[in-house]
Every structure is written in structure tokens, then in C-alpha cells.
Write an enzyme that holds these catalytic residues in place. Structure first.
Site, short mmCIF file in Angstrom:
data_model
loop_
_atom_site.label_atom_id
_atom_site.label_comp_id
_atom_site.label_asym_id
_atom_site.label_seq_id
_atom_site.Cartn_x
_atom_site.Cartn_y
_atom_site.Cartn_z
N ASP A 102 0.87 -1.46 0.33
CA ASP A 102 -0.21 0.42 0.40
C ASP A 102 0.55 1.16 -0.09
O ASP A 102 1.86 0.97 -0.33
CB ASP A 102 -1.34 -0.14 1.16
N TYR A 147 -13.09 7.45 -1.62
CA TYR A 147 -12.90 6.96 -0.41
C TYR A 147 -11.63 8.05 0.42
O TYR A 147 -11.32 8.86 1.01
CB TYR A 147 -12.35 5.83 0.73
N TYR A 230 -3.04 10.64 2.80
CA TYR A 230 -4.33 10.65 2.00
C TYR A 230 -4.33 12.13 2.07
O TYR A 230 -3.99 12.71 1.13
CB TYR A 230 -5.41 10.12 2.92
N HIS A 290 -6.56 -6.58 -1.96
CA HIS A 290 -5.58 -5.25 -1.73
C HIS A 290 -4.82 -5.99 -0.12
O HIS A 290 -3.33 -5.44 -0.10
CB HIS A 290 -6.42 -4.27 -1.35
#
Length: 313
Positions: A102, A147, A230, A290
Site C-alpha cells: 500500500d 474514499y 491521504y 488488496h
């Protein structure tokens, strides 16, 4: 699991939680993503240690049992590049193999590009080479309830998550991110509303695993995790055309929702990613999600160890 040793190591003025097993001459350092911490690598750590390597996984700053920086809202992904290099230095490791999942893939590749003398090879899961900056993820090509867009809006995820206890938030995110569809909320929904209580945990993720993650996020909270990756994903890295020239392996689950990010599948399958990582091998796992390394640990362990052994020849 009981043989994994835990300690705290000071890196750049912060005490980082480090998990370690194995005593091989070659060191594999694992870099987690979200909603993960060091524990996500439990299967891989034991496997590579049994294969003769020293295995280290740590909690990035602000995650798990590692300390938060003084001003989390000023942090960005490039801080994790320096942190990874600093950890290697603090542990006296001259050269390591980096394994990133990730967003952990981003510092993995960038440490290799900026400090090639410290990296023997790179393995990443779920995310190819990505350069932080305005074009990292094309939010505008997805609905506004995407998201990442929601998580980037100051205060919104905090309010959304705050409706639930930490364990429920981790359960919801793990379940949502295990699917093959990109999590997108409707205009009258928040991201946590996408989860249905009738959906069980994935069969490869136990209640004990959930409790372990929850206990660590109860310690750290989500403040830093929402900032990195993020809210800092669009911060320009200051790099123009970095190349990670070490041998590299990308393991992609074909049911990974990230494959459906705009342009992502073409970027990987066309080989365009090799502009940044010229010596890249790509392996696809057809049913992989994922969390392919937790879903199919034996398969992923085999791929990692075969790749590591190839580099040793």
C-alpha cells in the site's frame, strides 16, 4: 509469533516501535500501509526468517506503538523516506531489501531511487511506483464520494470514524478494502456507512487479528494516518524523474480495488511503470485482494523468498 522480538529505536528524535526475528546476514525491512501496522507482516516475517534472513517490521511514526511527531499535520510521505533511511542507520544496517505494501511502497521505491547504496532490492504489494504530488491519484476522475477524497477533507473522516469504537472502524475498513470495488460513498453517506454489519470478516482475518490491530490504533488514533498518506498525497515530492534501478518485484492481486483507480491497470500492465523501475518483475495473483499477503500468505511468502534467493545467486 512468540519468537518475534520488540523494541523501540530512536530515529530522527522519535522512538519507533520495531519488531524483529531472524539472524541472517541479509536484512529484509517491511513497510506497512493503512489500516495496517507492523503486525500485517507477521506471516512474511516468520517465513523470511526461516529462509535465513533477518526480518524487521516497524510502525511508521504516528502509527501503532511509535511516537507521533510534534506537528502531525505538517508531515508528508517524504518524511517516511528519511525515516526508513534513519532506521537503517540506527540499526547499523548498511544495505537492506525493502518490502512495501500500500502506501509503504512509496518510501520503498523512493529510498531505492535516492539512496541506492542502501537498498539491494525492492518488493511491493498492491501499489506500483508512485510519486507523491498533484497527479498521484486522479481523484477528479472518480465520483466525489471516493474514499481518498473524503479522507482528504479535514475533519470529515474524524467525524465519520468518531461514530464508532476503534475496533469497528478497523473492521469496517478492512472489510471494505478487501473488496474488488473502489469504496465510493453516495451524497447522503459517509465511508463508514458503506459497511454492512451482516458482512463477516474475511476468512483469512481472525477476531484475534482484529483485536491486535484495534489495540494498536487505540494507542495511536487516526490523526497521523489521515495525514500520511491521504492528506499529504498531493504534496509535491520535489523530485522530477527519479529511477529505482535495483531489482524489483511487484505482486498484484487482480481483485485488488486499486487496480480500478483511473489509469492504474494500464500503467502496470502496459509496462509504463518500468520507466521509473526499469528492472521490475510483475506477478499477478488472480484471486488476490488488496491484502494479498494476508489472504494468501504461503503463496506470497514463496514469491518473496524465490525473488530474494534469485538476487543472492
Amino acid at each position: 509469533m512468540e519468537n518475534i522480538q520488540h523494541s523501540h529505536v530512536e530515529v530522527q528524535g522519535l522512538k519507533l516501535h520495531v519488531a524483529e526475528i531472524g539472524s541472517g546476514e541479509k536484512t529484509v525491512v517491511f513497510l506497512h500501509g493503512f489500516p495496517e501496522i507492523w503486525y500485517t507482516w507477521r506471516h512474511q516475517m516468520i517465513a523470511v526468517a526461516n529462509a535465513g534472513y533477518r526480518a524487521i517490521a516497524f510502525d511508521f511514526r504516528g502509527y501503532g506503538l511509535s511516537e507521533h511527531p510534534a506537528e502531525p499535520e505538517k508531515a508528508n510521505l517524504m518524511d517516511l523516506v528519511g525515516e526508513t533511511v534513519g532506521l537503517l542507520d540506527s540499526l547499523g544496517i548498511n544495505k537492506a531489501i525493502l518490502v512495501g505494501k500500500d502506501f509503504g511502497a512509496i518510501p520503498g521505491y523512493l529510498v531505492a531511487a535516492l539512496h541506492p547504496e542502501k537498498v539491494a532490492s525492492v518488493i511491493t504489494l498492491g501499489i506500483p511506483f508512485m510519486l507523491p504530488g498533484p497527479s498521484a491519484i486522479k481523484n477528479h476522475l472518480l465520483p466525489k464520494g471516493f474514499y481518498i477524497t473524503r479522507f482528504q477533507e479535514p475533519g470529515r473522516a474524524e467525524a465519520d470514524f468518531g461514530r464508532f469504537d476503534v475496533k469497528s472502524v478497523i473492521r469496517n475498513i478492512y472489510t471494505l478494502f478487501s473488496g474488488s470495488e473502489v469504496p465510493v460513498a453516495g451524497d447522503d453517506q459517509e465511508i463508514m456507512d458503506l459497511f454492512s454489519p451482516s458482512i463477516p470478516l474475511p476468512p483469512w482475518f481472525s477476531e484475534e487479528d482484529l483485536a491486535t490491530y484495534a489495540s494498536l490504533y487505540e494507542k495511536s488514533g487516526f490523526r497521523f494516518a489521515l495525514q500520511v498518506p491521504y492528506r499529504s498525497l498531493t504534496v509535491d515530492s520535489g523530485l522530477s524523474d527519479p529511477k529505482a534501478t535495483v531489482p524489483a518485484l511487484l505482486i498484484m492481486g487482480e481483485k485488488d480495488y486499486c487496480f480500478k483507480f483511473p489509469g492504474m491497470e494500464d500503467y502496470i500492465r502496459s509496462g509504463a511503470v518500468k520507466h521509473f523501475v526499469p528492472d521490475l518483475e510483475i506477478i499477478y495473483i488472480p484471486e488476490g485482494s488488496h491484502f494479498v499477503h494476508e489472504q494468501f500468505p504461503e503463496k506470497v511468502n514463496q514469491l518473496i523468498i524465490e525473488f530474494l534467493h534469485k538476487q543472492s545467486i
